[in-house]
Structure formats: structure tokens, C-alpha cells
Design an enzyme around this catalytic site. Sequence first.
Site, PDB file in Angstrom:
ATOM      1  N   VAL A 182      31.094  52.472  44.151  1.00 23.19           N
ATOM      2  CA  VAL A 182      31.129  52.120  45.569  1.00 23.19           C
ATOM      3  C   VAL A 182      32.484  52.490  46.164  1.00 23.19           C
ATOM      4  O   VAL A 182      32.562  53.081  47.248  1.00 23.19           O
ATOM      5  CB  VAL A 182      30.843  50.618  45.781  1.00 23.19           C
ATOM      6  CG1 VAL A 182      30.907  50.278  47.263  1.00 23.19           C
ATOM      7  CG2 VAL A 182      29.473  50.246  45.226  1.00 23.19           C
ATOM      8  N   ASP A 183      33.552  52.161  45.468  1.00 19.54           N
ATOM      9  CA  ASP A 183      34.896  52.527  45.931  1.00 19.54           C
ATOM     10  C   ASP A 183      35.012  54.024  46.158  1.00 19.54           C
ATOM     11  O   ASP A 183      35.467  54.487  47.215  1.00 19.54           O
ATOM     12  CB  ASP A 183      35.942  52.110  44.894  1.00 19.54           C
ATOM     13  CG  ASP A 183      36.442  50.691  45.099  1.00 19.54           C
ATOM     14  OD1 ASP A 183      36.009  50.032  46.064  1.00 19.54           O
ATOM     15  OD2 ASP A 183      37.262  50.232  44.280  1.00 19.54           O
ATOM     16  N   TYR A 184      34.633  54.797  45.158  1.00 21.01           N
ATOM     17  CA  TYR A 184      34.819  56.240  45.234  1.00 21.01           C
ATOM     18  C   TYR A 184      33.915  56.862  46.299  1.00 21.01           C
ATOM     19  O   TYR A 184      34.334  57.752  47.050  1.00 21.01           O
ATOM     20  CB  TYR A 184      34.568  56.886  43.875  1.00 21.01           C
ATOM     21  CG  TYR A 184      35.427  56.313  42.767  1.00 21.01           C
ATOM     22  CD1 TYR A 184      36.659  55.721  43.042  1.00 21.01           C
ATOM     23  CD2 TYR A 184      35.013  56.336  41.439  1.00 21.01           C
ATOM     24  CE1 TYR A 184      37.449  55.184  42.043  1.00 21.01           C
ATOM     25  CE2 TYR A 184      35.797  55.797  40.426  1.00 21.01           C
ATOM     26  CZ  TYR A 184      37.014  55.215  40.734  1.00 21.01           C
ATOM     27  OH  TYR A 184      37.790  54.677  39.740  1.00 21.01           O
TER      28      TYR A 184
END
Length: 425
Positions: A182-184
Site C-alpha cells: 500500500v505504501d509503495y
Amino acid sequence: RPSSSDGRPGRRRAMKPLQDIRIISLEQYGAGPFGSVQLADLGADVIKIEDPTSGGDVGRYVVPLQDGEDSVFFEVFNRNKRSIDLDISTPAGRAVFEDLVRVSDIVYSNLRGDVPKKLGIRYEDLKHLNAAIVCCSLSGFGMTGPRSAEPGYDYVLQGIAGWMDITGEPDGPPTKSGLSVVDYSGGLVAAISMLAALHAARRDGIGADCDISLFDTAISMLTYPAAWALNSDFVPVRTHHSAHPSIVPFQAFPSADGWLVVACPKEKFWKRLAVVIGRPELADDARFINFTARRQNAAALIEILEAAFVTRTSEEWLADLTAAGVPSGPVNSVIDALSDPHTVARDMLVTTEHPYFGSVTQVASAVRVGNEPTVYRRAPRRNEHASEVMREVLGYSADRLIELREGGAFGTAQSLHPTPSTSTE
């Protein structure tokens, strides 16, 4: 063919693709820096504003492989960037920030959704300084909605967005991805949004806000399972050995010495697989004759395939599957993946030189533009580029720098070692 900046073929580019873009970044940890490092690798001048009262980007203190104000974690997300200390909560620091806005293209942040308004870094707050400025906020939940003031962690978002409910074995616990996907993905969405907004700003002379959130990113990536669930009685669930929710076979199988993944998203692949396992008659078996039949009789087919694959090693099976043109691959360890000949051939490993860690090998960006090789420069030490930014970018005199320093623009406290928090807090 390579072309020159004046359009004539056969010459090398005079500039990197994004070399004429300047980004002022109030970023930390993983999600935000992952987005901007893609642009920095393409030549954008990413100037990291680090808070001198808190020790700068919290990513500097992530273990293992960490020393003082540097870590290999920080190196991976911040190569090719510049760093300055700036306390924008002080009038003097705010003045420097506003001068940077006047000569930049983008203000990028990954802070909690309610923070951009508090800091005055939205388009509405900055357009009087630069009408074409693009203001991109990447937060956990966005700048609007009931969760906007909540911090966002990748792990938490994987749970909220339903990802963990459909990951893992059917009889096992909900499971997160082994990576901060999700971050990336949020960082990549932010990078795309910034480039789109900048294109429009240069065309129209008017900037904009880009309100990006990890929540929106995770929800959007539900894609076809979401559409099936919203338009029928389909219920997304965890599947045996990470099987595809509708295509059979398309999953991991145990072999005699490990695991391999085999996929048959086209009828021709299924027919080839039947031959590879020595059961060509299965291709014409009424139970497995097409996608629908194989899904209806998945249990019987998977039992046959599992019994076959466990009789030989992964390497033996993959040699035959590859030769037959069946989509397949090993379930590698991370080290195995990094040493794969294709990883090397695609130049996906790069090295930067660090004053403490020495030669640091890391993975490259997957973004490719043209044929020019990407040049990788190590991540900056905190405040390493203060002098060149203040003098070369802003043209400050020595007297002005003294005035700003006395006004607290560059901080007064010694560096602290904060406890890592969240990528969007």
C-alpha cells in the site's frame, strides 16, 4: 532511436527526462519518499525539507544497518535527492519555504491528512506565491472524510481495505503482504498525480492540489474482486495455496523440493500443461474442457496436479514447463530473486557509495524512459545541501543567511533520535 533535445535523431539527450522539475518535499519514512525517488531517479531536483528539531526524516533511524543519522533504509528511499534543515514553524523558516515555492514546481508532503491545512502547504495557501505550483499531499486517509485526522500505516490499511481478509490459507489467519504494498503503490499514485498536475500547470498556468491517500489507493486496487462483489453474490475469500479466485489452475504447487507457481489464463496453456504432466487426455476431459468446467471441478483437478508436481523437483518441472510455454516460475527466496539472471540482465541492482556503509547495493527503480543509463547518487546526509540550495537556488547573501539563522529558520536544537512512527503521520 536516441534523439537530441532539438529533435534530431541519432544524438544523446542533453538532459534527463525530469531535469527541469524542482520538487520541495516534506516527506518521511517510506510511502512519500518511495514516490519522489522515482522522480529523482529521472532527474527531478528533489529538495527534502527535514525538521531540525526532531532529527529529520524518521527513516534515518530505522534498524538494522543504521548508524547515527543514516540507515540503509533511508538510503533506498532517498538516493538522488538533496537535503536541507528548515523549521517552517518559525517566521524565518516559513520565509525560506515561501521563497522555495516561488522557484519550484511542486510541493510534496506525506503527512496526516489534516496537517497540510495546519502547515499552510495547500494550493489555496501558496497560489499567491506561485500560481502554477502543484501541491501534492499523500496521507493515510486523505484531506477529507471522517478518518482524515488519523495516521496511516500500511499494515493497518491492508486490514481496513479488505486485503488481509483475502490473503493467506482458507483455514489460516488474515495475512498481510510480505511487503508494504500500500505504501509503495501510494507513492507511485502520488508520482503519477504530480506529473499529471504539473503537465496541466505548465499548459494552463494554474496549479492544483493532489489529495492522494493510502486508503484510496488500497481500495482502488481491489479492482475486479470488488466489481464482482458489487454486482453479484460473489464473496471474495482466501484461497488454497494462493489460487486465483476464478481461473483454474493458477496457483502455487508443492514440488519434491519446494514450490512453484503455474498459471493457465488461456486455454492453450492448459492443453500444454496436460501434456507436460504426462496426462494429455485431461485436456479433452469433459470436467476440464474449459474455464467454467475447470472452476466447477477445481478440487478434482488440483488433486491430480498436486499429485503430479510433488513427484519431481521444481527445477525439473520448470525446465519442461518453460520449454512448453506454460507460464510458471519458482517461489524464490528474496536472495534467490535478487540473484536471478534476469534481475542482473535488467540492471535491477545498483550501487551507491556511502561514507559510513561503504558500497550499498540496492534495487533500482522499475521506471524506464529511453535508453540512457540512470545515474545513482547516494542519499543525502541531513542538511548536506543547505549551502548550495540557499546560495544557488535562492541566491541568499551571507548577511541574509545570518539573519535567517538567528531567526531560527534552520533550527536550534540538536538532532534527536525519534521513535519511528508512520509513513503518513
